[in-house]
Design a protein around this motif. Structure first.
Motif, PDB file in Angstrom:
ATOM      1  N   MET A   1      41.447  -6.379 -55.460  1.00  0.00           N
ATOM      2  CA  MET A   1      40.630  -7.526 -55.777  1.00  0.00           C
ATOM      3  C   MET A   1      40.240  -8.326 -54.544  1.00  0.00           C
ATOM      4  SD  MET A   1      41.930  -9.376 -59.188  1.00  0.00           S
ATOM      5  CE  MET A   1      43.277  -8.436 -59.815  1.00  0.00           C
ATOM      6  N   SER A   2      41.063  -8.307 -53.523  1.00  0.00           N
ATOM      7  CA  SER A   2      40.794  -9.155 -52.370  1.00  0.00           C
ATOM      8  C   SER A   2      40.090  -8.426 -51.230  1.00  0.00           C
ATOM      9  CB  SER A   2      42.102  -9.766 -51.851  1.00  0.00           C
ATOM     10  OG  SER A   2      42.986  -8.742 -51.423  1.00  0.00           O
ATOM     11  N   HIS A   3      39.824  -7.152 -51.392  1.00  0.00           N
ATOM     12  CA  HIS A   3      39.115  -6.397 -50.362  1.00  0.00           C
ATOM     13  C   HIS A   3      37.703  -6.954 -50.210  1.00  0.00           C
ATOM     14  CE1 HIS A   3      37.071  -3.084 -48.361  1.00  0.00           C
ATOM     15  NE2 HIS A   3      38.269  -2.710 -47.952  1.00  0.00           N
ATOM     16  N   PRO A   4      37.187  -7.061 -48.975  1.00  0.00           N
ATOM     17  CA  PRO A   4      35.841  -7.627 -48.772  1.00  0.00           C
ATOM     18  C   PRO A   4      34.735  -6.954 -49.590  1.00  0.00           C
ATOM     19  CG  PRO A   4      36.972  -7.411 -46.682  1.00  0.00           C
ATOM     20  CD  PRO A   4      37.850  -6.747 -47.717  1.00  0.00           C
ATOM     21  N   ALA A   7      35.095  -8.234 -53.068  1.00  0.00           N
ATOM     22  CA  ALA A   7      34.759  -9.661 -53.154  1.00  0.00           C
ATOM     23  C   ALA A   7      33.273  -9.868 -53.405  1.00  0.00           C
ATOM     24  CB  ALA A   7      35.196 -10.379 -51.881  1.00  0.00           C
ATOM     25  N   ALA A  10      32.576  -8.916 -56.976  1.00  0.00           N
ATOM     26  CA  ALA A  10      33.164  -9.883 -57.905  1.00  0.00           C
ATOM     27  C   ALA A  10      32.308 -11.142 -57.979  1.00  0.00           C
ATOM     28  CB  ALA A  10      34.587 -10.228 -57.478  1.00  0.00           C
ATOM     29  N   CYS A  11      31.840 -11.617 -56.843  1.00  0.00           N
ATOM     30  CA  CYS A  11      30.986 -12.812 -56.828  1.00  0.00           C
ATOM     31  C   CYS A  11      29.668 -12.546 -57.548  1.00  0.00           C
ATOM     32  CB  CYS A  11      30.740 -13.276 -55.399  1.00  0.00           C
ATOM     33  SG  CYS A  11      32.223 -13.958 -54.623  1.00  0.00           S
ATOM     34  N   SER A  34      45.008 -12.944 -62.410  1.00  0.00           N
ATOM     35  CA  SER A  34      44.984 -12.594 -60.981  1.00  0.00           C
ATOM     36  C   SER A  34      43.579 -12.698 -60.420  1.00  0.00           C
ATOM     37  CB  SER A  34      45.519 -11.181 -60.769  1.00  0.00           C
ATOM     38  OG  SER A  34      46.863 -11.111 -61.162  1.00  0.00           O
ATOM     39  N   PHE A  35      42.597 -12.218 -61.177  1.00  0.00           N
ATOM     40  CA  PHE A  35      41.203 -12.300 -60.746  1.00  0.00           C
ATOM     41  C   PHE A  35      40.808 -13.754 -60.523  1.00  0.00           C
ATOM     42  CE2 PHE A  35      36.644 -12.549 -61.549  1.00  0.00           C
ATOM     43  CZ  PHE A  35      36.153 -11.522 -60.747  1.00  0.00           C
ATOM     44  N   GLU A  37      42.668 -16.186 -59.718  1.00  0.00           N
ATOM     45  CA  GLU A  37      43.340 -16.744 -58.540  1.00  0.00           C
ATOM     46  C   GLU A  37      42.504 -16.529 -57.283  1.00  0.00           C
ATOM     47  OE1 GLU A  37      46.282 -18.461 -58.127  1.00  0.00           O
ATOM     48  OE2 GLU A  37      46.379 -18.598 -60.304  1.00  0.00           O
ATOM     49  N   PHE A  38      41.770 -15.422 -57.239  1.00  0.00           N
ATOM     50  CA  PHE A  38      40.958 -15.101 -56.075  1.00  0.00           C
ATOM     51  C   PHE A  38      39.549 -15.686 -56.146  1.00  0.00           C
ATOM     52  CE2 PHE A  38      44.086 -11.694 -55.682  1.00  0.00           C
ATOM     53  CZ  PHE A  38      44.326 -11.698 -54.316  1.00  0.00           C
ATOM     54  N   TYR A  39      39.001 -15.805 -57.342  1.00  0.00           N
ATOM     55  CA  TYR A  39      37.595 -16.178 -57.518  1.00  0.00           C
ATOM     56  C   TYR A  39      37.454 -17.359 -58.465  1.00  0.00           C
ATOM     57  CZ  TYR A  39      37.269 -11.568 -55.501  1.00  0.00           C
ATOM     58  OH  TYR A  39      37.434 -10.492 -54.676  1.00  0.00           O
TER      59      TYR A  39
END
Length: 82
Positions: A1-4, A7, A10-11, A34-35, A37-39
């Motif tokens: 999920m946090s890989h550039p 990202a 996801a955005c 979890s998703f 938390e990142f976005y």
């Protein structure tokens, strides 16, 4: 999920869901927390949340009380607070 590379996608997904208007969230594997938390998912107008795992029914996700996925067909598209 946090890989550039993830990202950017996801955005873009969040932008599409925001533009789509009210949506229902189906989280069968419990990844939404979890998703989120990142976005920033607060821009998405989530009206219903459905889960597969019965132990997660009544958990709060995206500010909504999770319901059993079996009731998804009965959802009328209006939010729980309407």
């Amino acid at each position: 999920m946090s890989h550039p590379l993830a990202a950017r996608k996801a955005c873009a997904l969040i932008d599409r869901l925001k533009a789509a208007g009210p949506v229902a969230l189906y989280d069968p594997f419990g990844f939404f927390g979890s998703f989120a938390e990142f976005y920033d998912t607060s821009r998405i107008d989530i009206r219903h949340v459905f889960v597969q795992d019965v132990t997660r029914i009544v958990a709060v996700l995206a500010g909504r009380t999770a319901q059993a996925s079996a009731v998804a067909a009965q959802a009328d598209g209006r939010g729980q607070d309407e």
